[in-house]
Structures are given as structure tokens and as C-alpha cells.
Scaffold this active site. Structure first.
Site, mmCIF file in Angstrom:
data_model
loop_
_atom_site.group_PDB
_atom_site.id
_atom_site.type_symbol
_atom_site.label_atom_id
_atom_site.label_comp_id
_atom_site.label_asym_id
_atom_site.label_seq_id
_atom_site.Cartn_x
_atom_site.Cartn_y
_atom_site.Cartn_z
ATOM 1 N N VAL A 58 87.142 46.000 -32.323
ATOM 2 C CA VAL A 58 87.312 44.569 -32.280
ATOM 3 C C VAL A 58 89.080 44.237 -31.113
ATOM 4 O O VAL A 58 89.889 45.497 -31.665
ATOM 5 C CB VAL A 58 88.067 43.932 -33.865
ATOM 6 C CG1 VAL A 58 89.371 44.687 -34.306
ATOM 7 C CG2 VAL A 58 88.748 42.362 -33.357
ATOM 8 N N SER A 59 88.448 43.739 -31.026
ATOM 9 C CA SER A 59 89.634 43.151 -29.388
ATOM 10 C C SER A 59 90.000 44.681 -28.264
ATOM 11 O O SER A 59 88.910 45.083 -28.057
ATOM 12 C CB SER A 59 91.191 43.192 -30.404
ATOM 13 O OG SER A 59 92.397 42.977 -28.994
ATOM 14 N N TRP A 60 90.892 45.400 -28.172
ATOM 15 C CA TRP A 60 91.029 46.576 -27.676
ATOM 16 C C TRP A 60 90.096 47.896 -28.614
ATOM 17 O O TRP A 60 89.442 48.712 -27.583
ATOM 18 C CB TRP A 60 92.150 47.667 -27.804
ATOM 19 C CG TRP A 60 92.847 48.242 -27.394
ATOM 20 C CD1 TRP A 60 93.378 48.862 -26.128
ATOM 21 C CD2 TRP A 60 92.271 49.651 -27.855
ATOM 22 N NE1 TRP A 60 93.740 50.131 -26.112
ATOM 23 C CE2 TRP A 60 93.610 51.358 -26.535
ATOM 24 C CE3 TRP A 60 91.924 50.358 -28.491
ATOM 25 C CZ2 TRP A 60 92.451 51.879 -26.785
ATOM 26 C CZ3 TRP A 60 91.591 52.187 -28.311
ATOM 27 C CH2 TRP A 60 92.593 52.792 -28.078
ATOM 28 N N THR A 78 86.280 40.265 -27.779
ATOM 29 C CA THR A 78 86.812 41.606 -26.892
ATOM 30 C C THR A 78 86.116 41.401 -25.370
ATOM 31 O O THR A 78 85.030 40.549 -25.345
ATOM 32 C CB THR A 78 86.205 42.958 -27.723
ATOM 33 O OG1 THR A 78 86.991 44.172 -26.832
ATOM 34 C CG2 THR A 78 84.601 43.492 -27.594
#
Length: 273
Positions: free
Chosen positions: A104-106, A130
Site C-alpha cells: 500500500v502506498s510506499w 500506489t
């Protein structure tokens, strides 16, 4: 004996680094590969515990990045190549030759890199909120400025005041999320930021072999939806699912649909898909 509802925590030394690792239901028999999870920037293991608990039929493994949660500060900087090797070493140590991977995300960038670098260990890939790295379409300036402010980890009042600006979308469950966060160390947060400087997956995504599910919030203030569409265009055969009123934390505010999509995608066979 560790309860099925609670993870087993260990501190593992890999590549000269100490990492705090959590494993759910690791020794229980199951019909599915374990799920390896890469968390968002500065986020500790406890932040993803609700998702691990919501998937009681499969093993789940994640770890704190250096200087985050319970992992000691990094002595020297690291990069996605090194952290992917460390994750691979952990899976080998715990007897998991094949896994599904989610980020998730980074952590979604780390998940992409791991799936490309260690393709033989990855069955399916899930990317949430992401991007493809430095070639991303940036989010709103107000959200990015709040994201860079370390007070979001150490000052609950600051997080409460700016939660909607920072993450966008609905804000249900924010108190639970804030309570689960543990501030990363300044060095840990800085090195995690530096890890992805100059990194992009754009040139190699067309060669990604794992079946891929992309989930994006349509009101994400940090990672706009267009980034998910870019991933969907570049990854062969990938599937894009969006959350109309979901922000960057749609996995929290839309937990039931998130879990339902995960179960469906991770369970279905390629022929059925």
C-alpha cells in the site's frame, strides 16, 4: 502458543539489519500461499493488523522497515533492491517458497520491485493507493505538505485536525488508525524517503508476470487515481478497482469491500479470471 488472532513477533537479522517481523497463522495448514505485505511510509506493523485479522484463512507476514515500529534505526541507507533481498531471505527462512504480495502506498512500490526482482516467488500481486515511482502524478499540495510534517505521527490533535486534507475521501475509522500508529525515528523516516529517490517501475512493468489487482481511491489526496490507471495500462492483464468516495485510506474506510475484492482475487484461478 500464539493465538490465531494475534501475530507471532520476532526480531530477525537479515543482511546485517535487524527487522521486527510479524507472522499470522504461520504454522496452521491452509490452501493458500502466505500473503507478504509491504506497509506505507512510516507505518508500523500494528497499522495493518486489522487486514491480517480479516483474512483468517491464510498466513500473513509483514515487517517494520528500519527505524520504523520496532525495527532498530538503520546505520546506512538502503534501496528497494536490498529490501527485496531481505524480504526474500525472510521467506526462505520461514519456509515460504511462493507467496502472494501486497503493498500500500510506499509499500506498493516495494511490492512492484519485489515482484519484478523475485518473480519466481510471486503468484499474485495486489497494489493499493500506489504509483510507478518518480514518474507519478503528484497529489494535492495541501496533502503533500501535511504528509511531510512529522507531527502527523507524534501529535494526535494535528492528525485529527488535518486528517481529511491529508488523506481525502471518507474519514471513518480515523481514531482507530491514529491509535495504532507509532512514530518512526527521524532517521528511519528519512531513509525510507531516500529509498525511493529516483526509482520508477515504468520501463519494466510490461514485463511483470504476476496476476495483478490494482485498488485506488477516487478521492485520494496523496495518490490521484490517474496513477492507478497508469499502472493498469502498463501491467499486462491487470485489473483496476476504484472506490468512488475512497481516499488514501480506503482500505480502512471501505474495509468490507477491500477484503471482499482481496478474497475474490487471491482465490480465483487464472482460467476463471
Amino acid at each position: 502458543m500464539v493465538s490465531a488472532k494475534h501475530p507471532e513477533f520476532t526480531v530477525e537479522t537479515v543482511g546485517g539489519r535487524e527487522l521486527r517481523v510479524a507472522r499470522w497463522r504461520w504454522d496452521q495448514p491452509g490452501d493458500h500461499p502466505p500473503l507478504l505485505f509491504f506497509n506505507g511510509i512510516g507505518a508500523n506493523i500494528e497499522a495493518v493488523a486489522p487486514l491480517a485479522d480479516a483474512l483468517p484463512d491464510r498466513a500473513f507476514i509483514t515487517f517494520d522497515m528500519p527505524g520504523v515500529g520496532g525495527s532498530p534505526d538503520p546505520v546506512v541507507p538502503y534501496n528497494p533492491f536490498l529490501m527485496s533481498w531481505h524480504a526474500s531471505d525472510l521467506l526462505e527462512r520461514f519456509g515460504a517458497p511462493l507467496v502472494d504480495v501486497m503493498g500500500v502506498s510506499w509499500g506498493g512500490a516495494m511490492a512492484q520491485h519485489f515482484a519484478l526482482q523475485h518473480a519466481g516467488q510471486v503468484r499474485k500481486l495486489v497494489l493499493a493507493a500506489t504509483t510507478a515511482g518518480m514518474l507519478m502524478v503528484p497529489g494535492k499540495l495541501g496533502a503533500l505538505s501535511k504528509m511531510a510534517d512529522p507531527r502527523r505521527y507524534v501529535d494526535p490533535a494535528f492528525m485529527e485536525q488535518h486528517f481529511r486534507t491529508l488523506y481525502g475521501g471518507l474519514t471513518g475509522g480515523k481514531d482507530e488508525h491514529i491509535a495504532r500508529l507509532k512514530p518512526p525515528s527521524p532517521r528511519g523516516y528519512l531513509y525510507q524517503l531516500l529509498c525511493m529517490i529516483g526509482w520508477t517501475s515504468v520501463p519494466v512493468l510490461p514485463f511483470l508476470k504476476a496476476e495483478t489487482l490494482i485498488m485506488m481511491g477516487e478521492e485520494d489526496a496523496i495518490v490521484p487515481l490517474i496513477n492507478g490507471k497508469i499502472l493498469n495500462t502498463l501491467i499486462p492483464g491487470s485489473r483496476l478497482e476504484t472506490f468512488p468516495d475512497g481516499g488514501h485510506l480506503f482500505m480502512l474506510t471501505h474495509k468490507d469491500r477491500t477484503v471482499s475484492l482481496l478474497r475474490e482475487f487471491l482465490t480465483e484461478t487464472r482460467a476463471a479470471a
